[in-house]
Enzyme design. Structure first.
Site, short mmCIF file in Angstrom:
data_model
loop_
_atom_site.label_atom_id
_atom_site.label_comp_id
_atom_site.label_asym_id
_atom_site.label_seq_id
_atom_site.Cartn_x
_atom_site.Cartn_y
_atom_site.Cartn_z
CD GLU A 112 -0.30 108.71 102.66
OE1 GLU A 112 -0.94 108.31 103.64
OE2 GLU A 112 -0.85 109.00 101.57
CE LYS A 163 -3.73 109.51 106.01
NZ LYS A 163 -3.52 108.56 104.88
CB CYS A 202 -3.43 111.18 101.99
SG CYS A 202 -4.17 110.33 100.58
#
Length: 295
Positions: A44, A132, A166
């Site tokens: 990430e 995200k 994540c």
């Protein structure tokens, strides 16, 4: 996919330095390719920083002048997908001739930053991206939210590849969106270096009956520039991210043990036979879905 060799890069970028990070990506891709990898996953926000420990001069209800200068430093090291640096990245992938998924901080012309993953084929073509959809906690200060339209799985010669970033992986409906597309290789670039994350990725592998590739950075205080506006780098911990990258098979077994407290590249061989065998007793989209009960 019959047998696929994958590589997970556990390293730090050249923090807040776009050109330096692109150069490091080139070297790491070349190293992975020389070891026979066909697919490489980066963590990430690898281009060019997960800003762990950075305050951006914020408290609830207030922002500082120096914090805004720090945000500009971050902004300037991010990746505009309509600029030359993006073409440079694509050419680096093409030069190394390998499938690649990499976490980037994406900058759009209006100014917003997104935490994004990009998928490239060996010709350097960007075949997909995902923003995200929910930055976690203080990440929301500096990153915008994706709209979810890119919760997609990409059908490639290597298999069906997709993933979440994540803590998106703690969102059951987002995971189910990928399972419904018959994901086979679930990428999970992360910044979570806690032991509990290892339980998460094993659960996802067993739930989705897919391979899970979890990749994190290894970052120390020495990796941080000392001239970050308004930030006291000397007070940061010696190790900011321990890593913990790992590969899990569709039955929840680690194919490689998590890598802790060191920079390196992990390699694993994935066999599609395991994808088939794991569906004997559990298929999250098929016989175990029971969608008839939830109408």
């Amino acid at each position: 996919m019959k047998d696929l060799r994958v590589a997970l890069v556990q390293a730090a970028p050249v923090l807040f330095d776009l050109s330096g990070t692109l150069e490091k990506v080139d070297g790491l891709l070349g190293q992975a390719k020389s070891e026979g990898a066909q697919f490489v996953l980066f963590p990430e926000a690898f281009i060019s920083a997960y800003p762990r420990g950075i305050t951006f001069g914020t408290v609830v209800g207030s922002r500082s002048k120096m914090g805004r200068a720090m945000w500009q430093r971050y902004h300037d090291s991010s990746l505009d997908l309509n600029a030359q640096a993006f073409l440079d990245l694509a050419n680096i992938v093409k030069k190394n001739g390998i499938y690649c998924c990499i976490g980037v901080i994406e900058r759009v012309r209006s100014g917003t930053l997104y935490c994004t993953i990009l998928y490239f084929d060996p010709e350097g073509k960007c075949i997909g991206k995902h923003r995200k959809i929910k930055p976690t906690a203080a990440e929301r200060i500096v990153w915008g939210e994706g709209d979810g339209s890119d919760l997609l799985v990409y059908d490639t010669p290597l298999g069906k590849i997709g993933g979440l970033i994540c803590w998106e992986s703690y969102m059951p409906q987002a995971r189910m969106r990928l399972y419904d597309q018959e994901i086979e290789i679930y990428v999970a670039p992360t910044a979570d270096h806690r032991d509990s994350w290892q339980h998460t990725i094993r659960h996802i592998a067993m739930e989705g009956r897919c391979f899970v590739l979890s990749c994190n950075q290894f970052v120390t205080r020495e990796d941080y520039p000392l001239d970050l506006p308004g930030e006291v780098v000397d007070k940061l911990p010696d190790i900011l991210s321990r890593g913990g990258s790992s590969v899990i098979d569709p039955l929840g077994n680690p194919l490689v043990d998590p890598l802790w407290d060191v920079e390196g590249i992990l390699y694993a061989n994935l066999s599609s036979d395991l994808l088939i065998q794991s569906k004997m007793d559990f298929d999250v989209k098929g016989h175990y879905a029971r969608k008839d009960l939830f109408r």
